[in-house]
Design a protein around this motif. Structure first.
Motif, PDB file in Angstrom:
ATOM      1  N   GLU A 139       0.829  -1.214   0.000  1.00 27.82           N
ATOM      2  CA  GLU A 139       0.000   0.000   0.000  1.00 27.82           C
ATOM      3  C   GLU A 139       0.862   1.263   0.000  1.00 27.82           C
ATOM      4  O   GLU A 139       0.619   2.200  -0.774  1.00 27.82           O
ATOM      5  CB  GLU A 139      -0.943   0.003   1.207  1.00 27.82           C
ATOM      6  N   GLY A 140       1.863   1.310   0.849  1.00 23.70           N
ATOM      7  CA  GLY A 140       2.763   2.462   0.853  1.00 23.70           C
ATOM      8  C   GLY A 140       3.527   2.585  -0.453  1.00 23.70           C
ATOM      9  O   GLY A 140       3.764   3.695  -0.952  1.00 23.70           O
ATOM     10  N   ALA A 141       3.897   1.449  -1.025  1.00 18.11           N
ATOM     11  CA  ALA A 141       4.618   1.450  -2.303  1.00 18.11           C
ATOM     12  C   ALA A 141       3.757   2.038  -3.415  1.00 18.11           C
ATOM     13  O   ALA A 141       4.236   2.831  -4.234  1.00 18.11           O
ATOM     14  CB  ALA A 141       5.046   0.030  -2.661  1.00 18.11           C
ATOM     15  N   LEU A 142       2.470   1.667  -3.440  1.00 20.62           N
ATOM     16  CA  LEU A 142       1.582   2.189  -4.473  1.00 20.62           C
ATOM     17  C   LEU A 142       1.351   3.688  -4.293  1.00 20.62           C
ATOM     18  O   LEU A 142       1.251   4.432  -5.281  1.00 20.62           O
ATOM     19  CB  LEU A 142       0.240   1.448  -4.436  1.00 20.62           C
ATOM     20  N   LEU A 143       1.277   4.142  -3.044  1.00 23.79           N
ATOM     21  CA  LEU A 143       1.097   5.577  -2.796  1.00 23.79           C
ATOM     22  C   LEU A 143       2.290   6.365  -3.341  1.00 23.79           C
ATOM     23  O   LEU A 143       2.134   7.369  -4.039  1.00 23.79           O
ATOM     24  CB  LEU A 143       0.915   5.831  -1.299  1.00 23.79           C
ATOM     25  N   VAL A 144       3.495   5.904  -3.039  1.00 14.10           N
ATOM     26  CA  VAL A 144       4.700   6.610  -3.490  1.00 14.10           C
ATOM     27  C   VAL A 144       4.855   6.488  -5.004  1.00 14.10           C
ATOM     28  O   VAL A 144       5.282   7.437  -5.674  1.00 14.10           O
ATOM     29  CB  VAL A 144       5.946   6.081  -2.751  1.00 14.10           C
ATOM     30  N   ALA A 145       4.494   5.339  -5.558  1.00  8.50           N
ATOM     31  CA  ALA A 145       4.544   5.174  -7.008  1.00  8.50           C
ATOM     32  C   ALA A 145       3.598   6.157  -7.695  1.00  8.50           C
ATOM     33  O   ALA A 145       3.919   6.726  -8.742  1.00  8.50           O
ATOM     34  CB  ALA A 145       4.175   3.742  -7.387  1.00  8.50           C
ATOM     35  N   THR A 146       2.431   6.374  -7.113  1.00  5.91           N
ATOM     36  CA  THR A 146       1.479   7.342  -7.660  1.00  5.91           C
ATOM     37  C   THR A 146       2.064   8.745  -7.592  1.00  5.91           C
ATOM     38  O   THR A 146       1.933   9.533  -8.539  1.00  5.91           O
ATOM     39  CB  THR A 146       0.143   7.281  -6.890  1.00  5.91           C
ATOM     40  N   ALA A 147       2.729   9.068  -6.489  1.00  2.00           N
ATOM     41  CA  ALA A 147       3.382  10.377  -6.364  1.00  2.00           C
ATOM     42  C   ALA A 147       4.474  10.539  -7.420  1.00  2.00           C
ATOM     43  O   ALA A 147       4.652  11.625  -7.986  1.00  2.00           O
ATOM     44  CB  ALA A 147       3.959  10.544  -4.968  1.00  2.00           C
ATOM     45  N   PRO A 183       8.987  10.482   7.137  1.00  2.00           N
ATOM     46  CA  PRO A 183       9.320  11.800   6.574  1.00  2.00           C
ATOM     47  C   PRO A 183      10.505  11.776   5.616  1.00  2.00           C
ATOM     48  O   PRO A 183      10.608  12.635   4.738  1.00  2.00           O
ATOM     49  CB  PRO A 183       9.634  12.632   7.818  1.00  2.00           C
ATOM     50  N   ALA A 184      11.387  10.786   5.743  1.00  2.76           N
ATOM     51  CA  ALA A 184      12.544  10.696   4.836  1.00  2.76           C
ATOM     52  C   ALA A 184      12.113  10.573   3.380  1.00  2.76           C
ATOM     53  O   ALA A 184      12.844  10.982   2.470  1.00  2.76           O
ATOM     54  CB  ALA A 184      13.418   9.502   5.221  1.00  2.76           C
ATOM     55  N   VAL A 185      10.918  10.025   3.143  1.00  5.66           N
ATOM     56  CA  VAL A 185      10.404   9.910   1.774  1.00  5.66           C
ATOM     57  C   VAL A 185      10.178  11.301   1.187  1.00  5.66           C
ATOM     58  O   VAL A 185      10.458  11.550   0.010  1.00  5.66           O
ATOM     59  CB  VAL A 185       9.110   9.077   1.749  1.00  5.66           C
ATOM     60  N   PRO A 220      13.699   5.727  -7.537  1.00  2.70           N
ATOM     61  CA  PRO A 220      12.914   4.520  -7.241  1.00  2.70           C
ATOM     62  C   PRO A 220      13.666   3.517  -6.366  1.00  2.70           C
ATOM     63  O   PRO A 220      13.072   2.910  -5.464  1.00  2.70           O
ATOM     64  CB  PRO A 220      12.627   3.940  -8.631  1.00  2.70           C
ATOM     65  N   LEU A 221      14.965   3.344  -6.607  1.00  3.89           N
ATOM     66  CA  LEU A 221      15.750   2.422  -5.780  1.00  3.89           C
ATOM     67  C   LEU A 221      15.842   2.924  -4.343  1.00  3.89           C
ATOM     68  O   LEU A 221      15.648   2.162  -3.386  1.00  3.89           O
ATOM     69  CB  LEU A 221      17.156   2.268  -6.364  1.00  3.89           C
ATOM     70  N   ARG A 222      16.141   4.195  -4.184  1.00  2.00           N
ATOM     71  CA  ARG A 222      16.274   4.766  -2.838  1.00  2.00           C
ATOM     72  C   ARG A 222      14.931   4.757  -2.104  1.00  2.00           C
ATOM     73  O   ARG A 222      14.863   4.459  -0.915  1.00  2.00           O
ATOM     74  CB  ARG A 222      16.828   6.194  -2.924  1.00  2.00           C
ATOM     75  N   LEU A 223      13.855   5.077  -2.822  1.00  4.33           N
ATOM     76  CA  LEU A 223      12.527   5.070  -2.200  1.00  4.33           C
ATOM     77  C   LEU A 223      12.140   3.668  -1.767  1.00  4.33           C
ATOM     78  O   LEU A 223      11.511   3.482  -0.719  1.00  4.33           O
ATOM     79  CB  LEU A 223      11.490   5.630  -3.170  1.00  4.33           C
ATOM     80  N   GLY A 224      12.512   2.671  -2.557  1.00  6.37           N
ATOM     81  CA  GLY A 224      12.220   1.290  -2.163  1.00  6.37           C
ATOM     82  C   GLY A 224      12.842   0.950  -0.828  1.00  6.37           C
ATOM     83  O   GLY A 224      12.192   0.317   0.032  1.00  6.37           O
ATOM     84  N   ALA A 225      14.091   1.371  -0.634  1.00  7.19           N
ATOM     85  CA  ALA A 225      14.759   1.117   0.641  1.00  7.19           C
ATOM     86  C   ALA A 225      14.108   1.912   1.770  1.00  7.19           C
ATOM     87  O   ALA A 225      13.841   1.377   2.858  1.00  7.19           O
ATOM     88  CB  ALA A 225      16.244   1.473   0.534  1.00  7.19           C
ATOM     89  N   LEU A 226      13.830   3.184   1.525  1.00  6.66           N
ATOM     90  CA  LEU A 226      13.244   4.043   2.561  1.00  6.66           C
ATOM     91  C   LEU A 226      11.868   3.537   2.988  1.00  6.66           C
ATOM     92  O   LEU A 226      11.508   3.614   4.170  1.00  6.66           O
ATOM     93  CB  LEU A 226      13.137   5.482   2.055  1.00  6.66           C
ATOM     94  N   LEU A 227      11.083   3.026   2.050  1.00  5.65           N
ATOM     95  CA  LEU A 227       9.760   2.515   2.385  1.00  5.65           C
ATOM     96  C   LEU A 227       9.828   1.294   3.293  1.00  5.65           C
ATOM     97  O   LEU A 227       8.889   0.996   4.037  1.00  5.65           O
ATOM     98  CB  LEU A 227       8.994   2.158   1.105  1.00  5.65           C
ATOM     99  N   PRO A 261      19.321   3.676   2.166  1.00  7.42           N
ATOM    100  CA  PRO A 261      19.755   3.305   0.818  1.00  7.42           C
ATOM    101  C   PRO A 261      21.280   3.312   0.713  1.00  7.42           C
ATOM    102  O   PRO A 261      21.922   4.284   1.126  1.00  7.42           O
ATOM    103  CB  PRO A 261      19.154   4.406  -0.068  1.00  7.42           C
ATOM    104  N   PRO A 262      21.880   2.266   0.170  1.00  5.77           N
ATOM    105  CA  PRO A 262      23.334   2.245   0.010  1.00  5.77           C
ATOM    106  C   PRO A 262      23.791   3.209  -1.079  1.00  5.77           C
ATOM    107  O   PRO A 262      23.027   3.533  -2.002  1.00  5.77           O
ATOM    108  CB  PRO A 262      23.626   0.797  -0.374  1.00  5.77           C
TER     109      PRO A 262
END
Length: 330
Positions: free
Chosen positions: A59-67, A129-131, A181-188, A193-194
């Motif tokens: 659910e959080g992933a879809l929200l950020v993907a929409t953003a 908030p890091a997102v 997208p890679l960094r957001l995946g880690a943050l979520l 993120p490395p």
């Protein structure tokens, strides 16, 4: 289980249109025009797959993907205005369908909706908030890259190097296409993120943009923009830079005279001459090989790390999508 790409696209698209609903039907039509045209939603798909691979909830992933797709669409509206582009996703650009001020305002509205959606996610506890900080970085870097692109186009620079192009594209397109997208995946997933996400992601994102420049000259119905539009707009692509490095003084002078003209004053026969010279010079084939090299380098850095993520199936899907991103199969 990892949802199939088509299912993920549909979920993002539904959320995107819902975020842009409005009681004024005319205003809603403006806001939904570009999203309604479809598109591959590559950044949104990458964000979802990266989040799932890191073990984040869907659910959080879809929200950020929409953003991310809201970001993509408002940037495209502004970019089309700034470049005087004629087509987007196979149809006239928004500022050609409506008065330019209305199109510009629609882009601003989508920008606002992006931040509103993200803030709602933070309030509901779906996002850290890091997102928000990562989205700020996306906007900041993209704006600087666009500044360089516009500055060089408006000034008709002919002395640019491949290094100049890479610096511009890393900011304008590569960061938000692959790194974010890679960094957001880690943050979520609550992970830091490395550094290799930026190193490898920039290479993959630059490779994607080089291929975009190649397709602009080759022309393709699936590409969604007019063939040779970059030449009409005077864009300093890697292909053009490579051609100029080996061009004769006469060719450089003729090219410069053409590029300095405003779009509407560029003679079609002169654009065709330059297009044919770019193809004959080998610059197009060279750029394609550069994209391939960058893709392989990015994969070699990134993929061993992805194989160790918590969700192997999603990690494999992410690897496939990143490869298809550059090969334009996604």
């Amino acid at each position: 289980m990892v949802p199939p790409p088509q299912e993920t696209r549909k979920a993002i698209h539904e959320r995107l249109l819902a975020q842009l609903s409005h009681p004024d039907p005319g205003y809603q039509a403006l806001l939904q025009e570009y999203p309604s045209r479809g598109g591959k939603m590559l950044r949104g798909l990458l964000t979802v797959q990266a989040a799932l691979a890191h073990g984040a909830p869907l659910e959080g992933a879809l929200l950020v993907a929409t953003a991310m797709e809201l970001f993509q669409n408002w940037v495209l509206i502004h970019d089309d205005i700034e470049d005087a582009s004629l087509e987007r996703r196979g149809k006239p650009t928004l500022h050609r369908l409506h008065p330019m001020p209305l199109a510009l305002n629609a882009g601003d509205a989508l920008h606002g909706e992006m931040w509103g959606l993200l803030w709602r996610g933070v309030q509901e506890g779906l996002l850290e908030p890091a997102v928000l900080g990562e989205f700020y970085e996306v906007v900041r870097r993209t704006a600087y890259g666009q500044h360089l692109d516009l500055l060089w186009t408006l000034s008709g620079r002919l002395d640019l190097t491949p290094g100049d192009y890479l610096r511009m594209v890393e900011h304008k397109a590569a960061y938000y296409t692959a790194v974010a997208p890679l960094r957001l995946g880690a943050l979520l997933a609550g992970r830091e993120p490395p550094a290799l996400y930026e190193e490898a992601g920039l290479k993959l994102g630059v490779a994607f943009q080089i291929m975009d420049d190649v397709l602009n000259l080759e022309g393709d119905e699936a590409y969604g923009k007019e063939r040779a539009g970059d030449l009409y707009e005077g864009k300093p692509t890697l292909i053009l830079i490579r051609f100029l490095q080996g061009a004769s003084p006469e060719e450089r002078e003729r090219t410069g005279a053409l590029l300095r003209l405003p779009r509407e004053a560029k003679p079609e026969e002169e654009v065709r001459w330059l297009w044919e010279r770019l193809l004959a010079s080998g610059a197009l084939a060279w750029a394609r090989e550069e994209a391939r090299r960058l893709m392989e380098e990015g994969r070699a850095t990134l993929f061993p790390h992805l194989e160790g993520l918590p969700h192997p199936e999603a990690a494999r899907a992410l690897q496939s999508l990143l490869t298809a991103l550059v090969e334009r199969r996604a």
